[in-house]
Write a protein that holds these residues in place. Structure first.
Motif, short mmCIF file in Angstrom:
data_model
loop_
_atom_site.label_atom_id
_atom_site.label_comp_id
_atom_site.label_asym_id
_atom_site.label_seq_id
_atom_site.Cartn_x
_atom_site.Cartn_y
_atom_site.Cartn_z
N GLU A 69 -4.59 0.24 -4.01
CA GLU A 69 -5.33 0.48 -5.26
C GLU A 69 -4.92 -0.51 -6.35
OE1 GLU A 69 -7.97 1.85 -7.97
OE2 GLU A 69 -7.93 2.27 -5.83
N GLU A 70 -3.62 -0.76 -6.49
CA GLU A 70 -3.14 -1.71 -7.49
C GLU A 70 -3.63 -3.13 -7.18
OE1 GLU A 70 -1.76 -1.05 -10.37
OE2 GLU A 70 -1.71 1.09 -9.93
N ARG A 71 -3.63 -3.48 -5.91
CA ARG A 71 -4.12 -4.82 -5.53
C ARG A 71 -5.60 -4.96 -5.82
NH1 ARG A 71 -0.31 -5.59 -0.40
NH2 ARG A 71 1.27 -6.81 -1.47
N ARG A 72 -6.36 -3.90 -5.60
CA ARG A 72 -7.79 -3.92 -5.90
C ARG A 72 -8.03 -4.18 -7.38
NH1 ARG A 72 -11.46 0.63 -5.36
NH2 ARG A 72 -13.30 -0.48 -4.83
N LYS A 73 -7.26 -3.52 -8.24
CA LYS A 73 -7.40 -3.72 -9.69
C LYS A 73 -7.10 -5.16 -10.08
CE LYS A 73 -5.62 0.72 -10.94
NZ LYS A 73 -4.55 1.36 -11.69
N ALA A 74 -6.17 -5.76 -9.39
CA ALA A 74 -5.76 -7.13 -9.72
C ALA A 74 -6.70 -8.18 -9.11
CB ALA A 74 -4.33 -7.38 -9.23
N ASP A 75 -7.38 -7.82 -8.03
CA ASP A 75 -8.21 -8.80 -7.32
C ASP A 75 -9.65 -8.88 -7.80
OD1 ASP A 75 -6.10 -9.59 -5.73
OD2 ASP A 75 -6.67 -8.35 -4.01
N SER A 102 -4.54 -6.01 -14.64
CA SER A 102 -3.36 -6.59 -13.98
C SER A 102 -3.78 -7.77 -13.13
CB SER A 102 -2.64 -5.53 -13.11
OG SER A 102 -3.44 -5.13 -12.03
N ILE A 103 -2.80 -8.60 -12.82
CA ILE A 103 -3.03 -9.77 -11.98
C ILE A 103 -2.17 -9.62 -10.73
CG2 ILE A 103 -3.69 -11.28 -13.90
CD1 ILE A 103 -0.85 -12.41 -13.93
N PRO A 104 -2.47 -10.36 -9.66
CA PRO A 104 -1.72 -10.18 -8.42
C PRO A 104 -0.20 -10.25 -8.57
CG PRO A 104 -3.68 -11.47 -8.00
CD PRO A 104 -3.60 -11.27 -9.50
N LYS A 105 0.28 -11.13 -9.45
CA LYS A 105 1.73 -11.25 -9.66
C LYS A 105 2.32 -9.92 -10.16
CE LYS A 105 3.90 -13.31 -13.23
NZ LYS A 105 4.11 -14.29 -14.26
N ASP A 106 1.59 -9.20 -11.01
CA ASP A 106 2.06 -7.91 -11.51
C ASP A 106 2.27 -6.91 -10.38
OD1 ASP A 106 1.74 -8.91 -14.07
OD2 ASP A 106 -0.14 -7.83 -14.45
N VAL A 107 1.35 -6.91 -9.44
CA VAL A 107 1.43 -5.96 -8.33
C VAL A 107 2.66 -6.25 -7.47
CG1 VAL A 107 0.24 -5.03 -6.30
CG2 VAL A 107 -1.07 -5.63 -8.35
N GLU A 108 2.87 -7.52 -7.21
CA GLU A 108 4.05 -7.89 -6.40
C GLU A 108 5.34 -7.49 -7.12
OE1 GLU A 108 3.44 -8.57 -3.28
OE2 GLU A 108 1.34 -8.53 -3.91
N GLU A 109 5.39 -7.68 -8.43
CA GLU A 109 6.57 -7.27 -9.21
C GLU A 109 6.74 -5.76 -9.19
OE1 GLU A 109 6.14 -9.02 -13.10
OE2 GLU A 109 6.43 -11.05 -12.31
N ASP A 136 -11.08 -14.62 -8.37
CA ASP A 136 -11.02 -16.08 -8.30
C ASP A 136 -12.39 -16.70 -8.01
OD1 ASP A 136 -8.32 -15.93 -8.80
OD2 ASP A 136 -7.70 -16.34 -6.74
N THR A 137 -13.17 -16.04 -7.16
CA THR A 137 -14.51 -16.54 -6.82
C THR A 137 -15.39 -16.56 -8.06
OG1 THR A 137 -14.30 -15.68 -4.57
CG2 THR A 137 -16.53 -16.13 -5.37
N LEU A 138 -15.43 -15.43 -8.78
CA LEU A 138 -16.26 -15.38 -9.97
C LEU A 138 -15.75 -16.34 -11.05
CD1 LEU A 138 -18.74 -14.14 -11.26
CD2 LEU A 138 -17.25 -12.37 -12.24
#
Length: 170
Positions: free
Chosen positions: A150-156, A124-131, A88-90
Motif C-alpha cells: 500500500e505504501e509503495r502504491r502511494k509513492a508510485d 510520499s516518494i519511493p525513497k520514503d517507503v524504503e526508509e 515517472d511515466t506521467l
C-alpha cells in the motif's frame, strides 16, 4: 465510468460537458449541479474528488482531481490515464509537453509544469517507503507485506493532478 479528459490551459471534458478555465461559478453549477461541498473559494464535486478554485471575479482559475488511483474519477491527460500511469511515466509525458521550466522545489512530492500550468502531487516518494521499511525493521517491528504494498502504491502513483490558468504555477 465517465470519460474525463484534462486539457491543459483549456479545461476539462466530462463525457459531453466541457468546463473551461475562466468559466463562472454559475456556469460550473449549471453544468454539474450543486456541489458536494464548498470551502473558501472552492466547489467540490463527486465526493470531493473534483475541486474548482475561483479568482476574485468568480472565474475558474484552477481545477484539481483529488481521487488518486482508487478514486471514481479517472481523468486522462495527453491520452494517458493520469492516476493509473506510474508517476515517472506521467512525469516524462508532462515534461515533454511542457517544453520548458518545471518547478521541482518539492523534491519529487510535487511538480509544477510551468508552460502548461499542470501540477501533480503525491504524499510520499519511493525513497520514503524504503526508509519506513528500514526503520520498522530496525525497531524490531517489521511492516507486513500488505502495508508495504500500500505504501509503495502511494509513492508510485500521483495522488492529485490539477490544471490552472496560464502562469498559475509561476
Amino acid at each position: 465510468m465517465q470519460k474525463i479528459k484534462i486539457i491543459p490551459l483549456v479545461g476539462i471534458e466530462f463525457d459531453d460537458i466541457t468546463i473551461a478555465l475562466y468559466s463562472s461559478c454559475e456556469d460550473v453549477k449549471n453544468l454539474l449541479g450543486e456541489p458536494y461541498s464548498t470551502r473558501d473559494d472552492s466547489l467540490y464535486y463527486f465526493n470531493n474528488e473534483l475541486r474548482f478554485d475561483f479568482d476574485d471575479d468568480g472565474k475558474v482559475e484552477f481545477i484539481e482531481f483529488l481521487g488518486s488511483i482508487d478514486g471514481e474519477l479517472q481523468p486522462i491527460i495527453y491520452d494517458v490515464p493520469a492516476f493509473q500511469s506510474k508517476a515517472d511515466t506521467l512525469y516524462n509525458i508532462l515534461r515533454e509537453e511542457n517544453r520548458g521550466d518545471i518547478d521541482d522545489s518539492e523534491d519529487g512530492y510535487s511538480y509544477g509544469f510551468l508552460n502548461i500550468s499542470v501540477g501533480v502531487y503525491r504524499s510520499s516518494i519511493p525513497k520514503d517507503v524504503e526508509e519506513m521499511i528500514k526503520e520498522a525493521d530496525e525497531a524490531g517491528e517489521p511492516m507486513d507485506a500488505g502495508d508495504i504494498e500500500e505504501e509503495r502504491r502511494k509513492a508510485d502513483y500521483w495522488s492529485t493532478i490539477g490544471i490552472g490558468i496560464k502562469d498559475y504555477y509561476r
